[in-house]
Write a protein that holds these residues in place. Sequence first.
Motif, PDB file in Angstrom:
ATOM      1  N   GLY A 100       0.812  -1.214   0.000  1.00  0.00           N
ATOM      2  CA  GLY A 100       0.000   0.000   0.000  1.00  0.00           C
ATOM      3  C   GLY A 100       0.843   1.260   0.000  1.00  0.00           C
ATOM      4  N   ALA A 101       1.962   1.258   0.742  1.00  0.00           N
ATOM      5  CA  ALA A 101       2.861   2.408   0.746  1.00  0.00           C
ATOM      6  C   ALA A 101       3.492   2.592  -0.625  1.00  0.00           C
ATOM      7  CB  ALA A 101       3.939   2.224   1.816  1.00  0.00           C
ATOM      8  N   GLN A 102       3.892   1.487  -1.249  1.00  0.00           N
ATOM      9  CA  GLN A 102       4.487   1.548  -2.581  1.00  0.00           C
ATOM     10  C   GLN A 102       3.459   2.029  -3.600  1.00  0.00           C
ATOM     11  OE1 GLN A 102       6.089  -2.367  -3.258  1.00  0.00           O
ATOM     12  NE2 GLN A 102       7.359  -2.319  -1.421  1.00  0.00           N
ATOM     13  N   LEU A 103       2.209   1.579  -3.462  1.00  0.00           N
ATOM     14  CA  LEU A 103       1.145   1.986  -4.370  1.00  0.00           C
ATOM     15  C   LEU A 103       0.924   3.491  -4.282  1.00  0.00           C
ATOM     16  CD1 LEU A 103      -2.133   2.568  -4.808  1.00  0.00           C
ATOM     17  CD2 LEU A 103      -1.034   0.957  -6.368  1.00  0.00           C
ATOM     18  N   ILE A 104       0.890   4.028  -3.065  1.00  0.00           N
ATOM     19  CA  ILE A 104       0.729   5.472  -2.880  1.00  0.00           C
ATOM     20  C   ILE A 104       1.848   6.217  -3.599  1.00  0.00           C
ATOM     21  CG2 ILE A 104       0.913   7.325  -1.160  1.00  0.00           C
ATOM     22  CD1 ILE A 104      -0.545   5.383   0.798  1.00  0.00           C
ATOM     23  N   ASN A 105       3.068   5.756  -3.416  1.00  0.00           N
ATOM     24  CA  ASN A 105       4.214   6.434  -4.022  1.00  0.00           C
ATOM     25  C   ASN A 105       4.140   6.412  -5.544  1.00  0.00           C
ATOM     26  OD1 ASN A 105       6.981   7.659  -3.532  1.00  0.00           O
ATOM     27  ND2 ASN A 105       7.550   5.947  -4.847  1.00  0.00           N
ATOM     28  N   VAL A 106       3.842   5.255  -6.124  1.00  0.00           N
ATOM     29  CA  VAL A 106       3.779   5.131  -7.579  1.00  0.00           C
ATOM     30  C   VAL A 106       2.592   5.916  -8.139  1.00  0.00           C
ATOM     31  CG1 VAL A 106       3.448   3.509  -9.492  1.00  0.00           C
ATOM     32  CG2 VAL A 106       5.018   2.940  -7.625  1.00  0.00           C
ATOM     33  N   ALA A 107       1.445   5.872  -7.464  1.00  0.00           N
ATOM     34  CA  ALA A 107       0.265   6.601  -7.926  1.00  0.00           C
ATOM     35  C   ALA A 107       0.517   8.102  -7.983  1.00  0.00           C
ATOM     36  CB  ALA A 107      -0.922   6.302  -7.022  1.00  0.00           C
ATOM     37  N   LEU A 108       1.436   8.587  -7.145  1.00  0.00           N
ATOM     38  CA  LEU A 108       1.765  10.009  -7.124  1.00  0.00           C
ATOM     39  C   LEU A 108       3.017  10.318  -7.946  1.00  0.00           C
ATOM     40  CD1 LEU A 108       0.949  10.844  -3.390  1.00  0.00           C
ATOM     41  CD2 LEU A 108      -0.433  11.287  -5.422  1.00  0.00           C
ATOM     42  N   GLY A 109       3.412   9.397  -8.809  1.00  0.00           N
ATOM     43  CA  GLY A 109       4.484   9.655  -9.757  1.00  0.00           C
ATOM     44  C   GLY A 109       5.858   9.177  -9.358  1.00  0.00           C
ATOM     45  N   GLY A 110       5.981   8.450  -8.250  1.00  0.00           N
ATOM     46  CA  GLY A 110       7.272   7.951  -7.792  1.00  0.00           C
ATOM     47  C   GLY A 110       7.645   6.632  -8.432  1.00  0.00           C
ATOM     48  N   THR A 111       8.818   6.133  -8.076  1.00  0.00           N
ATOM     49  CA  THR A 111       9.308   4.860  -8.602  1.00  0.00           C
ATOM     50  C   THR A 111       9.731   3.952  -7.461  1.00  0.00           C
ATOM     51  OG1 THR A 111      11.606   5.603  -8.806  1.00  0.00           O
ATOM     52  CG2 THR A 111      10.152   6.008 -10.688  1.00  0.00           C
ATOM     53  N   ILE A 151      13.689   3.605   2.454  1.00  0.00           N
ATOM     54  CA  ILE A 151      12.530   4.366   2.935  1.00  0.00           C
ATOM     55  C   ILE A 151      11.490   3.413   3.519  1.00  0.00           C
ATOM     56  CG2 ILE A 151      10.619   5.859   2.240  1.00  0.00           C
ATOM     57  CD1 ILE A 151      12.510   7.020   0.091  1.00  0.00           C
ATOM     58  N   GLU A 152      11.072   3.693   4.753  1.00  0.00           N
ATOM     59  CA  GLU A 152      10.143   2.803   5.463  1.00  0.00           C
ATOM     60  C   GLU A 152       8.784   3.440   5.757  1.00  0.00           C
ATOM     61  OE1 GLU A 152      10.354  -0.375   6.429  1.00  0.00           O
ATOM     62  OE2 GLU A 152      12.354  -0.745   5.629  1.00  0.00           O
ATOM     63  N   ALA A 153       8.664   4.757   5.595  1.00  0.00           N
ATOM     64  CA  ALA A 153       7.371   5.414   5.796  1.00  0.00           C
ATOM     65  C   ALA A 153       7.377   6.738   5.054  1.00  0.00           C
ATOM     66  CB  ALA A 153       7.084   5.636   7.283  1.00  0.00           C
ATOM     67  N   VAL A 154       6.236   7.053   4.434  1.00  0.00           N
ATOM     68  CA  VAL A 154       6.075   8.322   3.723  1.00  0.00           C
ATOM     69  C   VAL A 154       4.735   8.937   4.107  1.00  0.00           C
ATOM     70  CG1 VAL A 154       7.536   7.730   1.749  1.00  0.00           C
ATOM     71  CG2 VAL A 154       5.103   7.129   1.701  1.00  0.00           C
ATOM     72  N   ARG A 155       4.671  10.264   4.000  1.00  0.00           N
ATOM     73  CA  ARG A 155       3.449  10.986   4.351  1.00  0.00           C
ATOM     74  C   ARG A 155       3.210  12.102   3.340  1.00  0.00           C
ATOM     75  NH1 ARG A 155       0.847  11.790   9.454  1.00  0.00           N
ATOM     76  NH2 ARG A 155       2.554  10.640  10.446  1.00  0.00           N
ATOM     77  N   LYS A 193      11.900   4.163  -4.289  1.00  0.00           N
ATOM     78  CA  LYS A 193      13.147   4.696  -4.834  1.00  0.00           C
ATOM     79  C   LYS A 193      13.068   6.221  -4.897  1.00  0.00           C
ATOM     80  CE  LYS A 193      16.242   4.195  -8.827  1.00  0.00           C
ATOM     81  NZ  LYS A 193      16.418   3.524 -10.161  1.00  0.00           N
ATOM     82  N   THR A 194      12.380   6.773  -5.888  1.00  0.00           N
ATOM     83  CA  THR A 194      12.163   8.214  -5.946  1.00  0.00           C
ATOM     84  C   THR A 194      10.766   8.528  -5.418  1.00  0.00           C
ATOM     85  OG1 THR A 194      11.335   8.088  -8.225  1.00  0.00           O
ATOM     86  CG2 THR A 194      13.685   8.494  -7.919  1.00  0.00           C
ATOM     87  N   LEU A 195      10.659   9.621  -4.675  1.00  0.00           N
ATOM     88  CA  LEU A 195       9.400   9.967  -4.027  1.00  0.00           C
ATOM     89  C   LEU A 195       8.374  10.489  -5.013  1.00  0.00           C
ATOM     90  CD1 LEU A 195      10.535  11.798  -0.761  1.00  0.00           C
ATOM     91  CD2 LEU A 195       9.362   9.583  -0.914  1.00  0.00           C
ATOM     92  N   GLY A 196       7.105  10.151  -4.736  1.00  0.00           N
ATOM     93  CA  GLY A 196       6.000  10.704  -5.489  1.00  0.00           C
ATOM     94  C   GLY A 196       5.753  12.154  -5.107  1.00  0.00           C
ATOM     95  N   ARG A 197       4.931  12.824  -5.895  1.00  0.00           N
ATOM     96  CA  ARG A 197       4.648  14.248  -5.688  1.00  0.00           C
ATOM     97  C   ARG A 197       4.019  14.496  -4.322  1.00  0.00           C
ATOM     98  NH1 ARG A 197       2.932  12.921 -10.665  1.00  0.00           N
ATOM     99  NH2 ARG A 197       0.799  12.684  -9.880  1.00  0.00           N
ATOM    100  N   GLY A 198       4.573  15.455  -3.595  1.00  0.00           N
ATOM    101  CA  GLY A 198       3.985  15.877  -2.332  1.00  0.00           C
ATOM    102  C   GLY A 198       4.288  14.990  -1.145  1.00  0.00           C
ATOM    103  N   LEU A 199       5.089  13.938  -1.346  1.00  0.00           N
ATOM    104  CA  LEU A 199       5.401  13.031  -0.249  1.00  0.00           C
ATOM    105  C   LEU A 199       6.711  13.427   0.424  1.00  0.00           C
ATOM    106  CD1 LEU A 199       4.552   9.566  -1.853  1.00  0.00           C
ATOM    107  CD2 LEU A 199       3.165  10.864  -0.220  1.00  0.00           C
ATOM    108  N   ARG A 200       6.798  13.160   1.708  1.00  0.00           N
ATOM    109  CA  ARG A 200       8.055  13.332   2.440  1.00  0.00           C
ATOM    110  C   ARG A 200       8.371  12.037   3.183  1.00  0.00           C
ATOM    111  NH1 ARG A 200       4.816  16.499   6.328  1.00  0.00           N
ATOM    112  NH2 ARG A 200       4.768  15.385   8.333  1.00  0.00           N
ATOM    113  N   VAL A 201       9.637  11.799   3.411  1.00  0.00           N
ATOM    114  CA  VAL A 201      10.075  10.592   4.120  1.00  0.00           C
ATOM    115  C   VAL A 201       9.849  10.787   5.615  1.00  0.00           C
ATOM    116  CG1 VAL A 201      12.037   9.099   4.661  1.00  0.00           C
ATOM    117  CG2 VAL A 201      11.790  10.060   2.360  1.00  0.00           C
TER     118      VAL A 201
END
Length: 263
Positions: free
Chosen positions: A131-142, A216-220, A198-206
Amino acid sequence: MAIMSKRPLRIGLSARIYHPQAGARGIQSKSLQYLEQSVAHWVMSRDVMVFMIPSVSGDGQVHRSSIRLSDYAEYLDGLVLQGGADISPQCYGEEPLHPDWAGDRVRDAYEMELLHEFMESGKAVLGICRGAQLINVALGGTLHQDIVLQVENAASHVHEDFDRHAHGVTWSGSSAFAKLYPGMTGGRVTSIHHQAIKTLGRGLRVEATSVNDEVIEAVRLETKPYVLGLQWHPEFHPPGSSELLDCTPILDEFLAAARGRRW
């Protein structure tokens, strides 16, 4: 006059998807959508009603024109994206480096739509592992398709012991976790993943990283609505454990965000 009590929170849980294999018979010849019991019980531990949200496409009898994922986002107070299969590398512009890492494009599309509908509705979202990976990819991350292959000096993040495998995570004083856990800078978490952000999605912080290799173990999400992704599995942390991070403050924060949408 009797005072009406507030209704329980209604939290949606994304479905895992089993795709029928060639030659299968009986129930295994059908598409199955299911949830892992532990994550439902973890959310329900705060007297919350949990609803699994089925996809509304595929080979079922209900057509998209009758029920939409946006209807669930309107009705429910929050969303939990549970763990499971890899995210397809094609979702972030890459090809799988190994056939086993091809992921599940059907589930990817379903959960990305689900995430965007809940975010559009201003509802709280919590992503666990996949789910964390899905959030990151959905917001443009890798993603790293495989930590061992692509992360230098990688520590062990997955093990045959499955939910008994754990490692340390850490966070800085600027992380929101510093407020949730006063006086703490980290803890041990259950780890079951070979891919990672790997690379953060838009608007996310570690918010937290692995102690040994800084995976990376948690993003918000830095803006509203509330969106938090945990690479670890809080549902596998026994209540009161002295060995693993107590994740009830995280659950309470998520539910408070969901509750704030209505009250």
